[in-house]
Design a protein around this motif. Structure first.
Motif, PDB file in Angstrom:
ATOM      1  N   TYR A 293       0.817  -1.265   0.090  1.00  0.00           N
ATOM      2  CA  TYR A 293       0.042  -0.091  -0.189  1.00  0.00           C
ATOM      3  C   TYR A 293       0.908   1.264   0.001  1.00  0.00           C
ATOM      4  O   TYR A 293       0.473   2.374  -0.769  1.00  0.00           O
ATOM      5  N   LEU A 297       0.523   4.113  -2.808  1.00  0.00           N
ATOM      6  CA  LEU A 297      -0.086   5.314  -2.466  1.00  0.00           C
ATOM      7  C   LEU A 297       0.975   6.473  -2.883  1.00  0.00           C
ATOM      8  O   LEU A 297       0.662   7.542  -3.464  1.00  0.00           O
ATOM      9  N   ILE A 311      -3.694  12.711  -3.853  1.00  0.00           N
ATOM     10  CA  ILE A 311      -4.399  11.790  -4.579  1.00  0.00           C
ATOM     11  C   ILE A 311      -5.592  12.388  -5.440  1.00  0.00           C
ATOM     12  O   ILE A 311      -6.402  12.563  -4.759  1.00  0.00           O
ATOM     13  N   GLY A 330      -5.226   9.379   1.721  1.00  0.00           N
ATOM     14  CA  GLY A 330      -4.538   8.125   1.989  1.00  0.00           C
ATOM     15  C   GLY A 330      -5.206   7.158   2.619  1.00  0.00           C
ATOM     16  O   GLY A 330      -5.554   5.912   2.136  1.00  0.00           O
ATOM     17  N   GLN A 334      -6.579   3.484   1.070  1.00  0.00           N
ATOM     18  CA  GLN A 334      -6.204   2.250   1.658  1.00  0.00           C
ATOM     19  C   GLN A 334      -7.419   1.344   2.086  1.00  0.00           C
ATOM     20  O   GLN A 334      -7.294   0.317   1.780  1.00  0.00           O
TER      21      GLN A 334
END
Lengths: 346, 346
Positions: A293, A297, A311, A330, A334
């Motif tokens: 992850y 990310l 993002i 984030g 996730q």
């Protein structure tokens, strides 16, 4: 000019005689030079510039090779460049033509499903640079794109699937009906004309978006659907030494981003499940654990389309209801990756 | 956006605050990085990318250096590139910006008379390639051009003269009055504001032509006045190891092409004599004998703007009466060169 036909040679002949080009050069890769170009009688007298196959050849060295090829064959500002191949050929050949003597005319004849439904249309040309995909290039629409399904029959199944993922993306951007039709079709068994008709429907979705925002200042980001997560999965696999086809990454990316769409915009769970089922059946699952992850990310934050390290995704509140420029934390990403792995039975 | 002002820093500051750029990179050559950039407080925090001086550096290697510099300073699609320099800097920096991530915004701050009146305006970007001038590049207008005369006071006289030849060209394209005004002016003794005002008049001529034909399909070829013969004289001198400033070659080329204009279109002999006198007084004579004609004609036939190996010129039936796309026979050109040498007292 966008032409959908399996009579590629005739269409090319017609375009070539519609203007007075001083001469014609063909850019093809080692495969299409052998398999596709000889099928096109219109190109019999054209100078052939052959480049290597695969994304590893989409670089400055190859661009220089094409520029030199154009010099060698005496290309002038009144010449025509015809790019026959997949996305590498149309992206790089397009950039070479758009920059040679400040721009000569070029036509694209895509020979893969991915380039037919995506790369050959929309005016994005470019090469990889400094290890970054499409890092230099420019926007310039081809003067003519001849889209057919006649070169697709000999395409490996994985490449057909890869292109089909972009078609599913276009379907989701258009409407629920179009999405439903695409995931219900047995796309590996279509005949030539059925496939061509489906390609045309798909390309029209992209074309309409591009015509409203050719240089990607806003709406065109809609076409980025599935690609923020998809590109990260693709780059991650590449770095790990297990490269995957672009369209597979997009298919998985679509599922991740529909999870996010469901979480934040109430994208219907029934469509999410249907998509996840379709993707799992046709594309399998990516090699990702929760240990990956952080790296994923990181890649998403460095996407070319991201701003200020956030993002950024295109999401849907439902099929056809597009929300570009959605900032995703984030934590949310996730969580989406967790649910994605769950949905895919990983 | 085209701004004429000697308050360059303020204009730049204003442009930079009119949009939200993620960061700013400056492209300058070794001279302008030392002499001009430090005068611009607006660029204090910008990343500086320095390139070599002179046309020999206008190549792919330098372009790669600028792309890498943009990578290194973290440039994104929302960045701004500011080119501070002469034509090499604005042409190459413009191409780098127009192709980095498929195009980021750029501004030009020309520091030579030649780039102020010509190179920095009109959207031609490019580099030399394979020994050919501006062989690859693209058309993209700068987002902002700030034209001043404040950097010109320290310019060598030869460079001032070189730029002035393009101003005379613009004057001839506009009107007899403008032409007469220009050749009567003692341009080496103008004050800063007078010169700026003359530059503005000159650039407006170019701008009006470019706006009607940005990609040089027709009318823009008017700007090629003096350049068919001029480029040949320039290349010939380069090959002989005696490079001459571009504007000197243009000045001589203007005389050659006005001889042709007189021969074929009755361009007034009084203006031809006045031009020849002005050019001879300020630029001297080129090092050409009748033994060089074959080589000069060869160069003219291979000009980027020529078609099918014919010599192609823009001519005038009088100042302001433009005839683009005039085909000239080898015999006529030889005769014109003879008369040119005669007029110049060679």
């Amino acid at each position: 000019m966008l032409i959908f036909t399996n009579a590629v040679n005739e269409a090319l002949q017609q375009f070539m005689s519609s203007k007075t080009f001083s001469n014609v050069a063909v850019v093809a890769d080692a495969n299409t030079a052998r398999l596709a170009v000889p099928q096109l009688d219109a190109l019999r007298d054209a100078a052939l510039i052959t480049i290597g196959t695969g994304d590893k050849c989409k670089n400055l060295e190859t661009l220089v090779h094409v520029w030199q090829g154009l010099e060698r064959c005496g290309a002038t500002r009144q010449s025509l460049v015809v790019n026959v191949g997949g996305g590498v050929v149309t992206d790089l050949g397009g950039m070479a033509a758009a920059t040679f003597k400040r721009g000569v005319a070029f036509a694209n004849v895509p020979t893969t499903l991915l380039s037919a439904v995506d790369a050959s249309v929309g005016g994005k040309t470019g090469i990889n640079f400094n290890g970054l995909k499409n890092e230099v290039g420019l926007f310039r629409e081809a003067d003519c794109v001849i889209i057919s399904s006649r070169f697709l029959e000999t395409l490996p199944l994985a490449e057909l699937k890869s292109g089909y993922a972009e078609m599913v993306k276009h379907g989701m951007l258009k409407s629920h009906d179009e999405f439903a039709r695409l995931i219900a079709a047995d796309f590996t068994c279509l005949d030539r004309e059925q496939l061509l008709s489906m390609i045309e429907t798909s390309v029209r979705v992209k074309q309409e978006i591009v015509s409203q925002d050719p240089h990607e200042h806003g709406l065109r980001r809609a076409l980025n659907l599935g690609h923020t997560a998809g590109h990260a999965i693709e780059s991650h696999a590449m770095t790990a030494g297990n490269p995957i086809p672009h369209g597979y990454a997009v298919a998985w990316g679509l599922v991740v981003e529909m999870v996010l769409s469901h979480m934040t915009l109430n994208f219907p769970s029934s469509d999410l499940y249907a998509l996840a089922h379709f993707v799992r059946k046709n594309y399998g699952v990516p090699d990702i654990t929760c240990q990956d992850y952080t790296s994923l990310l990181q890649l998403m934050r460095h996407d070319k389309k991201s701003e200020r390290g956030e993002i950024n995704c295109t999401l849907l509140s439902s099929c056809g209801e597009i929300r570009t420029g959605q900032t995703v934390t984030g934590e949310a990403m996730q969580e989406a990756l967790d649910i994605f792995r769950d949905l895919m039975g990983m």
